[in-house]
Design an enzyme around this catalytic site. Structure first.
Site, PDB file in Angstrom:
ATOM      1  N   ASN A 289       0.869  -1.178   0.000  1.00  0.00           N
ATOM      2  CA  ASN A 289       0.000   0.000   0.000  1.00  0.00           C
ATOM      3  C   ASN A 289       0.906   1.229   0.000  1.00  0.00           C
ATOM      4  O   ASN A 289       1.521   1.546   1.012  1.00  0.00           O
ATOM      5  CB  ASN A 289      -0.883  -0.043   1.255  1.00  0.00           C
ATOM      6  CG  ASN A 289      -1.684   1.241   1.443  1.00  0.00           C
ATOM      7  OD1 ASN A 289      -1.754   2.084   0.553  1.00  0.00           O
ATOM      8  ND2 ASN A 289      -2.286   1.386   2.617  1.00  0.00           N
TER       9      ASN A 289
ATOM     10  N   LYS B  53       0.121   4.293  -0.202  1.00  0.00           N
ATOM     11  CA  LYS B  53      -0.509   5.483   0.394  1.00  0.00           C
ATOM     12  C   LYS B  53      -0.244   6.716  -0.496  1.00  0.00           C
ATOM     13  O   LYS B  53      -0.125   6.569  -1.708  1.00  0.00           O
ATOM     14  CB  LYS B  53      -0.013   5.677   1.831  1.00  0.00           C
ATOM     15  CG  LYS B  53      -0.169   4.393   2.648  1.00  0.00           C
ATOM     16  CD  LYS B  53       0.000   4.572   4.114  1.00  0.00           C
ATOM     17  CE  LYS B  53      -0.180   3.225   4.785  1.00  0.00           C
ATOM     18  NZ  LYS B  53      -0.108   3.290   6.228  1.00  0.00           N
TER      19      LYS B  53
ATOM     20  N   HIS C 195      -9.477   0.993   4.762  1.00  0.00           N
ATOM     21  CA  HIS C 195      -8.197   1.185   5.454  1.00  0.00           C
ATOM     22  C   HIS C 195      -8.406   2.140   6.629  1.00  0.00           C
ATOM     23  O   HIS C 195      -9.192   3.086   6.532  1.00  0.00           O
ATOM     24  CB  HIS C 195      -7.146   1.738   4.475  1.00  0.00           C
ATOM     25  CG  HIS C 195      -5.783   1.757   5.094  1.00  0.00           C
ATOM     26  ND1 HIS C 195      -5.387   2.757   5.951  1.00  0.00           N
ATOM     27  CD2 HIS C 195      -4.762   0.879   5.025  1.00  0.00           C
ATOM     28  CE1 HIS C 195      -4.160   2.491   6.381  1.00  0.00           C
ATOM     29  NE2 HIS C 195      -3.754   1.356   5.832  1.00  0.00           N
TER      30      HIS C 195
ATOM     31  N   GLU D 209      -6.868   4.591   7.675  1.00  0.00           N
ATOM     32  CA  GLU D 209      -6.695   6.026   7.379  1.00  0.00           C
ATOM     33  C   GLU D 209      -7.931   6.588   6.664  1.00  0.00           C
ATOM     34  O   GLU D 209      -8.247   7.771   6.812  1.00  0.00           O
ATOM     35  CB  GLU D 209      -5.402   6.229   6.573  1.00  0.00           C
ATOM     36  CG  GLU D 209      -4.185   6.042   7.470  1.00  0.00           C
ATOM     37  CD  GLU D 209      -2.968   5.429   6.804  1.00  0.00           C
ATOM     38  OE1 GLU D 209      -2.860   5.480   5.568  1.00  0.00           O
ATOM     39  OE2 GLU D 209      -2.122   4.884   7.544  1.00  0.00           O
TER      40      GLU D 209
ATOM     41  N   GLU E 271      -5.405  -5.042  10.531  1.00  0.00           N
ATOM     42  CA  GLU E 271      -4.380  -4.019  10.739  1.00  0.00           C
ATOM     43  C   GLU E 271      -4.682  -3.244  12.016  1.00  0.00           C
ATOM     44  O   GLU E 271      -5.467  -2.277  11.990  1.00  0.00           O
ATOM     45  CB  GLU E 271      -4.378  -3.033   9.570  1.00  0.00           C
ATOM     46  CG  GLU E 271      -4.100  -3.666   8.225  1.00  0.00           C
ATOM     47  CD  GLU E 271      -3.530  -2.649   7.263  1.00  0.00           C
ATOM     48  OE1 GLU E 271      -2.384  -2.825   6.842  1.00  0.00           O
ATOM     49  OE2 GLU E 271      -4.219  -1.663   6.962  1.00  0.00           O
TER      50      GLU E 271
ATOM     51  N   GLY F  18       2.298   2.311  10.733  1.00  0.00           N
ATOM     52  CA  GLY F  18       3.211   3.441  10.557  1.00  0.00           C
ATOM     53  C   GLY F  18       3.885   3.889  11.844  1.00  0.00           C
ATOM     54  O   GLY F  18       4.526   4.931  11.882  1.00  0.00           O
TER      55      GLY F  18
ATOM     56  N   SER G  72       3.406  -2.113  10.305  1.00  0.00           N
ATOM     57  CA  SER G  72       4.858  -2.126  10.529  1.00  0.00           C
ATOM     58  C   SER G  72       5.521  -3.466  10.224  1.00  0.00           C
ATOM     59  O   SER G  72       6.435  -3.895  10.930  1.00  0.00           O
ATOM     60  CB  SER G  72       5.184  -1.670  11.955  1.00  0.00           C
ATOM     61  OG  SER G  72       4.719  -0.351  12.168  1.00  0.00           O
TER      62      SER G  72
END
Ligand code: PGA
Length: 252
Positions: free
Chosen positions: A9, A11, A96, A98, A168, A174, A214
């Site tokens: 991904n 991003k 996701h 985010e 996730e 991150g 991560s």
């Protein structure tokens, strides 16, 4: 047989030249190395067409990071499932964290997006996972259960077999902090158990559940060796071919 998958991904990273470089490196890598698993990438949508063109060996599945829940019309800034399909994109991430955090996406939205992708013959990678507060309060099993039920349990058995799930934990995305292999495995087993209760064990055993948060070359092998972990959704480490390729090879 569950598919083993490493999905990148990207991003909101890379300009045009940077994206072109990384795609070229990925093409060269996949041309010159045996792949022990399926390799997927989700670059920014703007580069999806270039990715389809450059990755001409067909060894890398090209996805987007999001897709509209609407079919067409006055939805400024949105990209539809049919648009993706028309340029040969094979699927999209859905939900996701985010998107949930910064764009108000809920599991009800996810349910619509997942269904639309499947109806078009494309693959959804449905993402879920708990926040740090939810984990600290011990709610993580219930949170993931609720997310999975709302977003996916309206699907038929035939449909859900085509979905990829990515667990996730938000606190691991991150942040450099990874869920331990045991922490990840217990949630993956929980999700598979939920799938099994709803759709039966045979169906549950066919669905790939990826871990994201991560994942790095140093920890990929141990994470991927867990019984219910079928691969990874990789953010930061997907932006460098050296790291991404080592994560792919963690399956070797
Ligand atoms: P990360 O991101 O690997 O940079 O933690 C994972 C993701 O958000 O999919």
């Amino acid at each position: 047989m569950r598919k083993k998958i490493v999905a990148g991904n990207w991003k909101m990273n890379k300009d045009y030249v940077g994206a072109q470089q990384l795609l070229t490196q990925l093409l060269s890598y996949t041309n010159n190395n045996p792949l022990p698993c399926e390799v997927h990438i989700a670059p920014p949508s703007l580069y999806a067409m270039m990715a389809k063109d450059l990755l001409e060996n067909g060894k890398v599945t090209v996805l987007t990071q999001d897709v509209s829940e609407h079919n067409q019309g006055a939805y400024t800034g949105e990209i539809s499932v049919e648009m993706l399909k028309s340029i040969g994109v094979q699927g999209s991430l859905v939900g996701h964290s985010e998107r949930r955090q910064f764009h108000g996406e809920t599991d009800a939205h996810c349910a619509v997006k997942v269904k639309k992708l499947l109806e078009a013959g494309l693959t959804p990678i449905y993402c879920n996972g708990e926040t740090l507060e939810q984990r600290k309060s011990g709610a993580h099993f219930d949170v993931v259960k609720n997310q999975t039920e709302v977003a996916l349990f309206g699907l038929s058995a035939e449909e859900i077999k085509k979905v990829i799930i990515a667990y996730e934990p938000v606190w691991a995305i991150g942040t450099g902090e990874t869920a331990s292999p045991e922490q990840a495995q217990e949630i993956h087993a929980h999700i598979r158990q939920l799938l099994s209760q709803k759709y039966g064990n045979d169906v549950a055993q066919e669905i790939s559940i990826l871990y994201g948060g991560s994942v790095k070359p140093e920890n990929a092998k141990e994470i991927f060796s867990q019984k219910d972990i079928d691969g990874g959704l990789i953010g930061g480490a997907a932006l460098k071919i050296e790291d991404f390729s080592k994560i792919i090879e963690a399956f070797g």
